[in-house]
Design an enzyme around this catalytic site. Structure first.
Site: not given
Ligand code: ARG
Length: 457
Positions: A155, A276, A282, A289
């Site tokens: 969970h 970025s 970043k 991804e």
């Protein structure tokens, strides 16, 4: 010129021609198309359907065409209708009338069904090899992190202690099942439809088994209608690849989480992450991804072909030409994902101290604390309740089970003594989980050795 002149008085409308043509994508099956034709014509020669010398001349020229395509001396004519048309036209250009005999006792319907099988068998092997490369990387990383204690989750809540190596081996198990599925799918793929003709077989005395044998296939299809209209092998491959992408996507998702400041379990190498354009701080896990995102493409390819096939009456229908772009896209995508994920994982740094900190903070040794009381004779359900009270007490006071004083333990249950602190020590908790498939470093190392053996077989 299309192969089907004679009946028609006009040539095909330009836009319709482009709409109908498949050469922009089936050109990648040139080698398989030629291999299939060589086997077919050799069989025709053996059966006396074609003159032996002529069949040999055709086979020899086909091989020369294959070599010329390979070394760049010959370019595929992209105005041909499809790869089958191109190869036959080139053959005829080189040897005249003999070339026109190649298509005796054959249709493009059994031809394309064969070509795609041959092509996908090769692709399945390439994918298998890429999975093996990935498995080697996982084995090495798991070995290096076999005793890096981390929280295991259910969970998304810290649950029980495992090790990073153990966590990685879960993905190895999935990928090994993917290999099994591919191998099983290949069994049904390695069947020759050649001889099914357009749909109703042929009147020529073919030796179908001989042609199949020349191609290294294990047998021939049993029904000519099925032979030309079966695309189960494509659906099966797409299913295997979809499941594989589920695995890669879940793995990618974890890498993304692990790279976040909230976790910081892993630091990707600069060569495998991106920045970025506006936020100078970043460092993004774009590769992971993209793998996660590309899984959607592969599922889409599977759904494309399921949808194409579901309403097609027997036997061949042109709808089936739509099989190729979908499965080619899936194969390309999977290969790309595997070969990008592997070096990303190989070069990633696993942050042992951060894993340890996370492991220390989530009461992941609570089950072990309860098991300690069970060892003292208390029924598990009572031991569970006592430990729950201890956890509540710790949360109240900002403590952990390791830092809670013994007298507080004893207030909840008199069975506790000093030994509890050894019982809930995180390393000890992991080391005791020696059940087959468990996270104890010795088990993990044993599983890695077994994995390496399977890999090298
Ligand atoms: N390009 C076709 C395909 O990919 C080849 C078979 C054509 N057969 C036919 N009867 N038009 O399916």
């Amino acid at each position: 010129m299309p192969l089907w002149t004679g009946r028609f008085k006009k040539s095909l409308d330009k836009q319709t021609n482009d709409f109908n043509a498949s050469i922009p994508f089936d050109c990648r099956m040139a080698a398989e198309d030629i291999a299939g034709s060589v086997a077919h014509v050799t069989m025709l020669g053996k059966q006396g359907i074609l003159d032996k010398a002529e069949s040999e001349k055709i086979a020899k020229t086909l091989k020369e065409i294959a070599a010329d395509l390979q070394n760049g001396a010959l370019e595929i004519d992209m105005t041909a209708e499809d790869i089958h048309t191109f190869v036959e036209a080139e053959l005829t250009r080189r040897i005249g009338d003999s070339g026109k005999r190649l298509h005796t006792a054959r249709s493009r319907n059994d031809q394309v069904a064969l070509d795609l099988r041959l092509y996908l068998l090769k692709q399945a092997d390439l994918i298998d090899a890429a999975i093996l490369r990935f498995l080697r990387v996982i084995a090495d990383k798991a070995e290096a992190t076999a005793d890096f204690v981390m929280p295991g989750y259910t969970h998304m809540q810290r649950a029980q202690p495992v090790t990073f190596g153990h966590h990685l081996l879960a993905y190895a198990a999935m990928l090994e099942r993917d290999r099994d599925r591919l191998a099983d799918c290949k069994k049904r793929m390695a069947v020759s439809p050649l001889g099914s003709g357009a749909l109703a077989g042929t009147t020529y005395p073919l030796d179908r088994a001989y042609a199949a044998e020349l191609l290294g296939l294990s047998g021939v299809s049993d029904n000519s209608l099925d032979g030309v209209s079966d695309r189960d092998y494509v659906l099966e491959l797409l299913s295997c690849l979809s499941i594989l992408m589920v695995h890669l996507s879940r793995f990618a998702e974890e890498v993304i989480l692990w790279c976040s400041w909230e976790f910081k379990f892993v630091e990707l190498d600069d060569a495998f992450s991106t920045g970025s354009s506006i936020m100078p701080q970043k460092k993004n896990p774009d590769i992971a991804e993209l793998v996660r995102g590309k899984s959607g493409r592969v599922f889409g390819d599977l759904v494309t072909l399921l949808t194409v096939m579901k309403g097609i009456p027997l036997a061949y229908n042109k709808d089936m030409q739509e099989d190729k772009e979908a499965v080619f896209d899936a194969v390309d995508t999977v290969l790309l994902c595997l070969d990008t994920f592997s070096p990303m994982l190989e070069t990633a740094t696993v942050l042992r101290e951060n894993l340890r900190k996370a492991a220390a903070a989530g009461f992941i040794n609570a089950t072990d604390c309860a098991d300690y009381l069970v060892g003292k004779g208390l029924p598990f359900r009572d031991a569970y309740k006592c430990t729950g009270e201890l956890v509540a007490l710790c949360i109240d006071r900002g403590l952990t089970l390791e830092t809670l004083p013994l007298e507080d333990y004893r207030k909840v249950c008199e069975l506790f003594d000093e030994g509890v602190f050894d019982a809930i020590d995180l390393d000890a908790c992991v080391q005791r989980r020696t059940v087959k498939g468990g996270p104890a470093p010795e088990c993990v190392r044993r599983e890695i050795a077994a994995l390496r053996k399977r890999i090298e077989n």
